[in-house]
Design an enzyme around this catalytic site. Structure first.
Site, PDB file in Angstrom:
ATOM      1  N   MET A 127     -37.983 -40.890 -15.862  1.00  0.00           N
ATOM      2  CA  MET A 127     -38.154 -39.484 -16.235  1.00  0.00           C
ATOM      3  C   MET A 127     -39.325 -38.818 -15.503  1.00  0.00           C
ATOM      4  SD  MET A 127     -38.604 -37.769 -20.005  1.00  0.00           S
ATOM      5  CE  MET A 127     -37.215 -38.649 -20.695  1.00  0.00           C
ATOM      6  N   ARG A 138     -12.375 -17.766 -12.092  1.00  0.00           N
ATOM      7  CA  ARG A 138     -13.596 -18.039 -12.823  1.00  0.00           C
ATOM      8  C   ARG A 138     -14.060 -16.810 -13.580  1.00  0.00           C
ATOM      9  NH1 ARG A 138     -19.223 -19.472  -9.723  1.00  0.00           N
ATOM     10  NH2 ARG A 138     -19.040 -17.270  -9.170  1.00  0.00           N
ATOM     11  N   LYS A 167     -30.668 -15.023  -8.905  1.00  0.00           N
ATOM     12  CA  LYS A 167     -30.371 -15.594 -10.230  1.00  0.00           C
ATOM     13  C   LYS A 167     -31.058 -16.952 -10.394  1.00  0.00           C
ATOM     14  CE  LYS A 167     -26.052 -17.489  -8.380  1.00  0.00           C
ATOM     15  NZ  LYS A 167     -24.595 -17.283  -8.261  1.00  0.00           N
ATOM     16  N   TYR A 207     -36.911 -49.903 -14.561  1.00  0.00           N
ATOM     17  CA  TYR A 207     -35.909 -50.129 -15.608  1.00  0.00           C
ATOM     18  C   TYR A 207     -34.726 -50.921 -15.062  1.00  0.00           C
ATOM     19  CZ  TYR A 207     -37.982 -46.661 -18.791  1.00  0.00           C
ATOM     20  OH  TYR A 207     -38.807 -45.984 -19.638  1.00  0.00           O
TER      21      TYR A 207
HETATM   22  C1  LIG Z   1     -24.325 -17.160  -6.854  1.00  0.00           C
HETATM   23  C2  LIG Z   1     -23.465 -16.074  -6.342  1.00  0.00           C
HETATM   24  C3  LIG Z   1     -23.667 -15.548  -5.056  1.00  0.00           C
HETATM   25  C4  LIG Z   1     -24.605 -16.197  -4.054  1.00  0.00           C
HETATM   26  O1  LIG Z   1     -23.962 -17.336  -3.543  1.00  0.00           O
HETATM   27  P1  LIG Z   1     -24.583 -18.262  -2.394  1.00  0.00           P
HETATM   28  O2  LIG Z   1     -23.525 -19.238  -2.096  1.00  0.00           O
HETATM   29  O3  LIG Z   1     -25.794 -18.889  -3.005  1.00  0.00           O
HETATM   30  O4  LIG Z   1     -24.932 -17.388  -1.254  1.00  0.00           O
HETATM   31  C5  LIG Z   1     -22.935 -14.427  -4.682  1.00  0.00           C
HETATM   32  N1  LIG Z   1     -22.003 -13.895  -5.506  1.00  0.00           N
HETATM   33  C6  LIG Z   1     -21.748 -14.394  -6.731  1.00  0.00           C
HETATM   34  C7  LIG Z   1     -20.714 -13.778  -7.586  1.00  0.00           C
HETATM   35  C8  LIG Z   1     -22.460 -15.509  -7.186  1.00  0.00           C
HETATM   36  O5  LIG Z   1     -22.181 -16.020  -8.402  1.00  0.00           O
END
Ligand SMILES: *Cc1c(COP(=O)(O)O)cnc(C)c1O
Length: 360
Positions: free
Chosen positions: A305, A145, A50, A257
């Site tokens: 930046m 969540r 992701k 800055y």
């Molecule tokens: C992001 C995610 C993972 C991977 O988690 P890591 O800690 O990066 O290994 C696995 N399962 C779900 C549901 C996630 O959101």
């Protein structure tokens, strides 16, 4: 000592050279295999790619993992799944953590994505596509969540449900002694034992908790990319930044800055062509460090930046480039200096870096 890669050396002759993010895809594969070895042959090891493979580029990363035998991938959004399908072709299984959201049906159908459904509403929406389109289900075992509530899960007709995967996610897996781990494990087992579904509970942290947590499939992300909590993983990225100019300061001169840094003695300050717009956090102001062929050089003044100022007074030679991710400083060490975690360092690395993929 680190050895400068050829492109860094070439900076001598090309002072306008881009900041370069070097990503070792063979090391990603080695980390994936090392995580797989922790759970043994009967357990499948997926790959979480992701957020553009945690900022490293989903195309080259996922392709390399697929070549090494990964066949089950996870992304957060259907749009990411569509992009991944174009990279991987028809064979790979692509799971979508956010499930089947309103407006996703077309992408899910066209790109043969497998949504991980998170509510009875999503299940209804998905079943409107017909019974044959695969899906998984996420149950919320306490993270609070995402995922189906246990009561909703129990109310489903498990005689007819055919999920390709049932999963949950641990809230505290990076703290092995946290009682939440055992509690979520026991809830997950209570809700799924004896139903015959394929099951998954663990991301990187859960894999390290031991075999009770592995079930049929694991879902590592950060561990593939060299981040904690996987201490056995190897660093995957190097980030080399060109020096735009070096200035000589007199005692009393200030930098950046807000005049937050004042030279006490004569000093040489290198200005680097990257800043917080490139994911080099502003919280590294007056606290982070870069490296010149292995020698630490402190960030002085505020990170802005597009620019960072670095004290190089103690170096024998004026550097052409400085490294911020290298042998001496990995993503978690940099994260600690900036008050965050390795995940955020990686996913903040901006689009302005030239991404260079290398194999071992
Ligand atoms: C992001 C995610 C993972 C991977 O988690 P890591 O800690 O990066 O290994 C696995 N399962 C779900 C549901 C996630 O959101």
């Amino acid at each position: 000592m680190i050895s400068l890669d050829p492109s860094a050396r070439a900076c001598k002759h090309k002072p306008m050279s881009n900041p370069t993010l070097t990503i070792n895809t063979d090391t990603i594969v080695a980390n994936w295999q090392a995580l797989g070895a922790l759970s043994g042959g009967a357990v499948q090891t997926g790959a979480v790619v992701k957020a553009d493979a945690y900022g490293l580029g989903v195309g080259p990363v996922a392709k390399r993992l697929a070549n090494a035998g990964a066949s089950r991938f996870f992304v957060a959004l259907a749009s990411e799944g569509a992009e991944l399908r174009a990279v991987l072709g028809p064979a790979a299984e692509i799971n979508i953590f956010s499930g089947h959201m309103q407006g996703d049906t077309d992408l899910i159908s066209r790109h043969k994505l497998t949504p991980i459904l998170n509510s009875p509403e999503q299940l209804l929406r998905h079943q409107e596509m017909g019974k044959l389109h695969p899906f998984g289900i996420q149950i919320d075992t306490g993270m609070g969540r995402l995922g189906m509530q246990p009561l909703d899960w129990l109310a489903l007709n498990h005689e007819q449900l055919r999920p390709s995967l049932v999963m949950s996610h641990l809230a505290c897996s990076d703290e092995p002694d946290h009682p939440m781990n055992a509690q979520q494990l026991s809830v997950f087992k209570e809700l799924t034992d004896g139903l015959g579904y394929q099951r998954s509970l663990s991301a990187t942290g859960g894999i390290l908790l031991g075999p009770d947590y592995h079930f049929d499939l694991t879902r590592p992300g950060i561990g593939l990319y060299g981040g904690l909590p996987f201490e056995g993983g190897r660093p995957v990225v190097e980030l080399s930044l060109p020096v735009v100019q070096i200035r000589d300061l007199q005692p009393g001169d200030t930098v950046g800055y807000g005049n937050t840094w004042t030279a006490r003695n004569k000093a040489k300050i290198a200005t680097i062509a990257a800043g917080y717009a490139d994911g080099l956090l502003r919280s590294l102001s007056n606290s982070g460090q870069l490296f010149a062929a292995g020698t630490a050089c402190p960030i002085v003044g505020r990170v802005s930046m597009d620019l960072i100022t670095v004290d190089v007074s103690h170096l024998k030679h004026a550097p052409d480039t400085l490294e911020i991710l290298c042998e001496q400083q990995n993503i978690d060490q940099l994260a600690t200096l900036g008050g965050t975690i390795g995940y955020e360092i990686l996913t903040s690395l901006g689009p302005r870096y030239k991404r260079r993929y290398k194999t071992a």
